[in-house]
Design a protein around this motif. Structure first.
Motif, short mmCIF file in Angstrom:
data_model
loop_
_atom_site.label_atom_id
_atom_site.label_comp_id
_atom_site.label_asym_id
_atom_site.label_seq_id
_atom_site.Cartn_x
_atom_site.Cartn_y
_atom_site.Cartn_z
N ASP A 96 0.85 3.81 -2.95
CA ASP A 96 0.60 5.23 -2.71
C ASP A 96 1.74 6.07 -3.29
O ASP A 96 1.49 7.12 -3.90
CB ASP A 96 0.48 5.47 -1.20
N ASP A 99 -3.89 0.85 -4.37
CA ASP A 99 -3.83 1.52 -3.07
C ASP A 99 -5.15 1.34 -2.32
O ASP A 99 -5.16 1.06 -1.12
CB ASP A 99 -3.53 3.00 -3.29
N THR A 100 -6.24 1.50 -3.04
CA THR A 100 -7.56 1.33 -2.42
C THR A 100 -7.76 -0.10 -1.93
O THR A 100 -8.24 -0.33 -0.80
CB THR A 100 -8.67 1.69 -3.43
N HIS A 123 -1.21 5.43 -13.06
CA HIS A 123 -1.74 6.17 -11.91
C HIS A 123 -3.09 5.57 -11.49
O HIS A 123 -3.33 5.37 -10.29
CB HIS A 123 -1.90 7.63 -12.29
N ALA A 124 -3.93 5.27 -12.47
CA ALA A 124 -5.24 4.69 -12.15
C ALA A 124 -5.07 3.32 -11.50
O ALA A 124 -5.73 3.00 -10.50
CB ALA A 124 -6.07 4.57 -13.43
N ASP A 125 -4.16 2.50 -12.06
CA ASP A 125 -3.92 1.16 -11.49
C ASP A 125 -3.36 1.27 -10.08
O ASP A 125 -3.75 0.49 -9.18
CB ASP A 125 -2.93 0.39 -12.37
N GLN A 127 0.82 -1.20 0.00
CA GLN A 127 0.00 0.00 0.00
C GLN A 127 0.86 1.26 0.00
O GLN A 127 0.56 2.24 -0.69
CB GLN A 127 -0.91 -0.01 1.24
N ALA A 145 1.35 6.05 -6.96
CA ALA A 145 0.26 6.94 -7.36
C ALA A 145 0.71 8.40 -7.32
O ALA A 145 0.41 9.19 -8.23
CB ALA A 145 -0.94 6.74 -6.42
N GLN A 146 1.45 8.75 -6.25
CA GLN A 146 1.92 10.14 -6.15
C GLN A 146 2.93 10.45 -7.25
O GLN A 146 2.87 11.52 -7.88
CB GLN A 146 2.56 10.36 -4.77
N ASN A 184 -5.63 -0.74 1.06
CA ASN A 184 -6.19 -0.06 2.22
C ASN A 184 -7.39 -0.80 2.77
O ASN A 184 -7.57 -0.92 4.00
CB ASN A 184 -6.58 1.37 1.83
N GLU A 204 1.27 10.63 -10.57
CA GLU A 204 0.53 11.89 -10.69
C GLU A 204 1.49 13.02 -11.06
O GLU A 204 1.20 13.85 -11.92
CB GLU A 204 -0.18 12.20 -9.38
N LYS A 215 -3.82 3.71 -7.97
CA LYS A 215 -4.89 4.15 -7.07
C LYS A 215 -5.80 2.98 -6.70
O LYS A 215 -6.21 2.84 -5.54
CB LYS A 215 -5.71 5.25 -7.75
#
Length: 436
Positions: free
Chosen positions: A75, A295-296, A288-290, A71, A78-79, A299, A82, A292
């Motif tokens: 994350d 990450d979800t 980025h979508a993958d 995770q 993802a950052q 989480n 982005e 996220k």
């Protein structure tokens, strides 16, 4: 059955009721032996259940810790993606600007190339004109030189005329004298002599006038020759400059051709780069979508394990209140895993730890056992001795990690938590060897 046996069995049942599965009846009565066998079986069953719980806890929390790291990585990805997406978009815009600028530069380069070509042609024309002028100057110089030569010949003729005039004047003078001697007979001759004398004077005056004009012409010719010489030198210098300029213009033309080729190459490259940038942007957006989604999901998994954490802690707390053989070893293993998870949750921002919660290696469950009952039971065992050093370092690093995290040093805290993992593994390995 004697009253003492009955009392022992009652005590045994009281021990079972209070959760003490280590109690044994001391006499050798058959019923006592059966009761002790039963207690041993219960003790083993409780220990087995505790082991299963601990193994489940350790396996589950190891997976949880790995999921927590996943995770954290997701994350981070993802950052970063982005940021990359923003940077890629900017790069794409920049590439587009470069492509547009390359188009403008290409047009300007083409115009400059045309202008340079025209300039080169003009310089060639100038060179041709200067070359023709040089030839004309040479012709004029030759003609002036011939004029100077003719002027000198005229001077020679005028000198001859002046001599003849002087002689004629002298002859006329002599004729006049002789006519005077002849008297009336020489009057007619005297008239002719006078006319000859007058013609001689006129010839001399005309010759002198011509000499003056000839001298003036020669001076003018000399000045023209000098001026022509200066002009010739100037034209020669101009010709040399034009030749140098022409060479420079040719070099400029060549360089402009190279620039033009480079600009066209850059234009082609920026077109390809624009396509590649678009593909990269799409890929980064998908990553980025993958990330996220990952990450979800991670989480959500961590939220689920948090609930399991509460349940397992409650179960193990119940076991900690029982007396089971070697239960402290199992509970110590689970304590390590709980603390590893708490530290990982702290790093991920899913929980906080007060520095006062982190005790030293003497005050935890394992430490209290290690320096008391454990020392008495396993003090001479190598596996037991191997536990102390990594256990001490674990507590030191845990306290250090919490202190750093609370001070805002996330990177330093993460590094310390990562360093705990091999130490924890060494402690667990030593405890498992003691079980055997």
């Amino acid at each position: 059955m004697e009253a003492s046996h009955v009392a022992e069995i009652e005590t045994l049942f009281q021990a079972v009721t209070s959760g003490d599965f280590t109690f044994r009846i001391s006499d050798d009565h058959p019923l006592s032996n059966s009761a002790n066998h039963m207690m041993q079986w219960l003790d083993q069953m409780q220990l087995k259940e505790l082991k299963d719980k601990v193994e489940l806890t350790m396996t589950g929390f190891e997976n949880t810790i790995n999921m927590a790291k996943l995770q954290q990585l997701a994350d981070g990805v993802a950052q970063r993606t982005e940021t990359m997406a923003s940077a890629t978009e900017e790069m794409s815009i920049t590439v587009q600007m470069i492509a547009e600028q390359a188009d403008k530069v290409g047009c300007q380069s083409e115009q400059a190339k045309i202008a340079v070509d025209e300039g080169s042609q003009s310089m060639k024309q100038v060179f041709d004109v200067i070359h023709a002028t040089t030839q004309q100057m040479d012709n004029v110089t030759d003609e002036v030189q011939q004029l100077a030569s003719v002027s000198k010949e005229i001077d020679s003729l005028l000198t001859t005329i002046q001599k003849i005039s002087d002689q004629t004047n002298l002859l006329a003078l002599n004729a006049t004298i002789e006519a005077a001697r002849a008297g009336d007979a020489g009057r007619g001759f005297a008239v002719v002599a006078g006319e000859v004398k007058q013609l001689s004077h006129q010839t001399k005056d005309a010759a002198d006038n011509i000499v003056e004009k000839s001298i003036s012409i020669q001076k003018s010719v000399a000045a023209v020759v000098a001026r022509l010489s200066e002009m010739s030198e100037t034209v020669t210098n101009a010709s040399s400059i034009v030749e140098t300029t022409q060479t420079s213009m040719d070099t400029i033309v060549y360089n402009m051709q190279q620039v033009d080729e480079s600009v066209h190459g850059m234009h082609h490259a920026t077109k390809e780069q624009a396509i590649a940038s678009t593909e990269i942007a799409e890929g980064v957006t998908q990553c980025h979508a993958d990330a996220k989604v990952m990450d979800t999901q991670a989480n959500q998994s961590l939220n689920t394990t948090d609930k399991m954490d509460v349940s397992l802690r409650a179960d193990l707390q119940e076991f900690s209140e029982l007396k089971i053989t070697n239960a402290v070893i199992q509970l110590a293993k689970s304590d390590h895993m709980f603390w590893k998870k708490r530290l990982m949750d702290m790093i991920l921002g899913r929980g906080s730890i007060d520095i006062n919660e982190v005790t030293d290696h003497h005050s935890c469950r394992l430490g209290k056992w290690y320096y008391s009952n454990g020392q008495a039971e396993f003090g001479n065992c190598a596996s037991f001795k191997s536990i102390e050093s990594p256990h001490t370092d674990m507590h030191r690093l845990a306290k250090q990690a919490v202190s750093k995290f609370n001070a805002g040093d996330i990177a330093g805290a993460t590094q310390d938590v990562d360093a705990i993992t091999p130490l924890s593994a060494a402690v667990v390995k030593g405890l498992e060897e003691l079980e055997q």
